[in-house]
Design an enzyme around this catalytic site. Structure first.
Site: not given
Ligand code: MEV
Length: 323
Positions: A103, A108-109, A111-112, A154
């Site tokens: 999603p 849930l990552g 965009s990485a 991420d």
């Molecule tokens: C995002 O998945 C996690 C955060 O800590 C941002 C980051 O670590 O870059 C909110």
């Protein structure tokens, strides 16, 4: 012959330590069994074409054109790909098709995982192997555009998979999760949000009230270390309690949401060991951990509140060339 490469990278859940990790505190993260896929086809168009099935968006960039590419949602991926082409000083044209089970804007990552999968496919096309460090570095180009000042957690987990204790600028430490580890449930609020905006919100609060917010950030880091010891001791009640406490600390720094609070309350009242928001918060997803025998009851209680809820597994797979 036209070469085609299919690559994938996993989603993640942060078990504890999000936001604090941006400020150098440790966080605990696991890859899960949802993946983003990239199908790369080598072309002779002189262009990089990117198509996202999930977003229903596409973009095309002519290599060696001096024009600035249009900065749409796929632009960060293009930046990662150009980073790889620059590294090898190559101009390879390709069509990149992205499809994903993860999603979007849910913590849930996604965009990485997407830039990691795309960078891997191009890297593999050029070099015939995977250099995970180089792929992670390329994917971070995208992450920086999307999130402003990411901790890097991420992209690290999407690249390497498994479960890791992560601290910025340090070598991540692999954690072996015991076989009897509780079930992990993911609960989606359905509320979309932006990680970059939430990270910025914490930064501003921290700037305004450093004496108040800094100790909370440090407490979250401390809590992550306690959680890792709880896993080593296989003391899952303690782990659950720490996760719920982590949620309350995240709430104190302004990144919860009423739907997330409702999920945590419902999950814990119905037998979960602990629950918390995961990722940047402000909406997106929460996680709950619970023993197998309570899973059904917890899921039913959350579904009765209207939440989408599913169980995920820890995944050892990082970025992979599928064929
Ligand atoms: C995002 O998945 C996690 C955060 O800590 C941002 C980051 O670590 O870059 C909110």
């Amino acid at each position: 012959m036209t070469r085609e490469i299919l690559s994938s990278a996993p989603a993640k859940v942060i078990l504890c330590g999000e936001h604090a990790v941006v400020y150098g505190e440790p966080a605990l993260v696991t890859a899960i069994n949802l993946k983003a896929y990239c199908r790369l086809t080598e072309t002779k168009t002189g262009k990089i074409e990117i198509v996202s099935k999930n977003l229903g968006k596409s973009m095309s960039y002519t290599l060696d054109s001096r024009e600035e590419p249009s900065k749409n949602e796929l632009y960060p991926i293009l930046r990662s790909l150009l980073h790889i082409l620059d590294k090898f000083d190559k101009r390879v044209s390709a069509r990149i098709e992205i499809s994903s089970e993860i999603p979007v804007s849910a913590g849930l990552g996604s965009s990485a995982a997407v830039p990691v999968a795309c960078s891997a496919a191009l890297y593999y096309l050029i070099n015939g192997k995977l250099d995970r460090e180089a792929i992670m570095e390329a994917a971070r180009e995208a992450e920086k555009i999307i999130h402003g000042r990411p901790s890097g957690i991420d992209t690290m987990i999407a690249t390497f998979g498994g479960v890791y204790a992560y601290r910025k600028f340090e070598e991540p430490i692999k954690i072996d999760v015991p076989k009897d580890f509780p079930k992990i449930l993911v609960i989606d609020t359905g509320v979309k949000r932006s990680t970059g905006a939430l990270v910025e919100r914490v930064r501003k609060l921290k700037e305004r009230y450093p004496k108040v917010i800094d100790p909370v950030i440090h407490a979250i880091g401390r809590l992550t270390i306690e959680a890792i010891y709880a896993i080593f001791d296989r003391d899952y009640e303690r782990l659950g309690e720490l996760l719920t406490l982590n949620h309350r600390l995240l709430s104190a720094i302004g990144v919860s949401h009423e739907q997330l609070d409702l999920i945590v309350k419902t999950a814990v009242e119905n037998g979960a060991l602990g629950a918390k928001l995961t990722g940047a918060g402000g909406g997106g997803c929460a996680i709950a951990i619970c023993y197998e025998e309570h899973v059904e009851h917890v899921i039913n209680a959350l579904k009765a509140q209207g939440f989408k809820c599913f169980s995920v597994n820890v995944s050892e797979d990082g970025v992979t060339i599928e064929e």
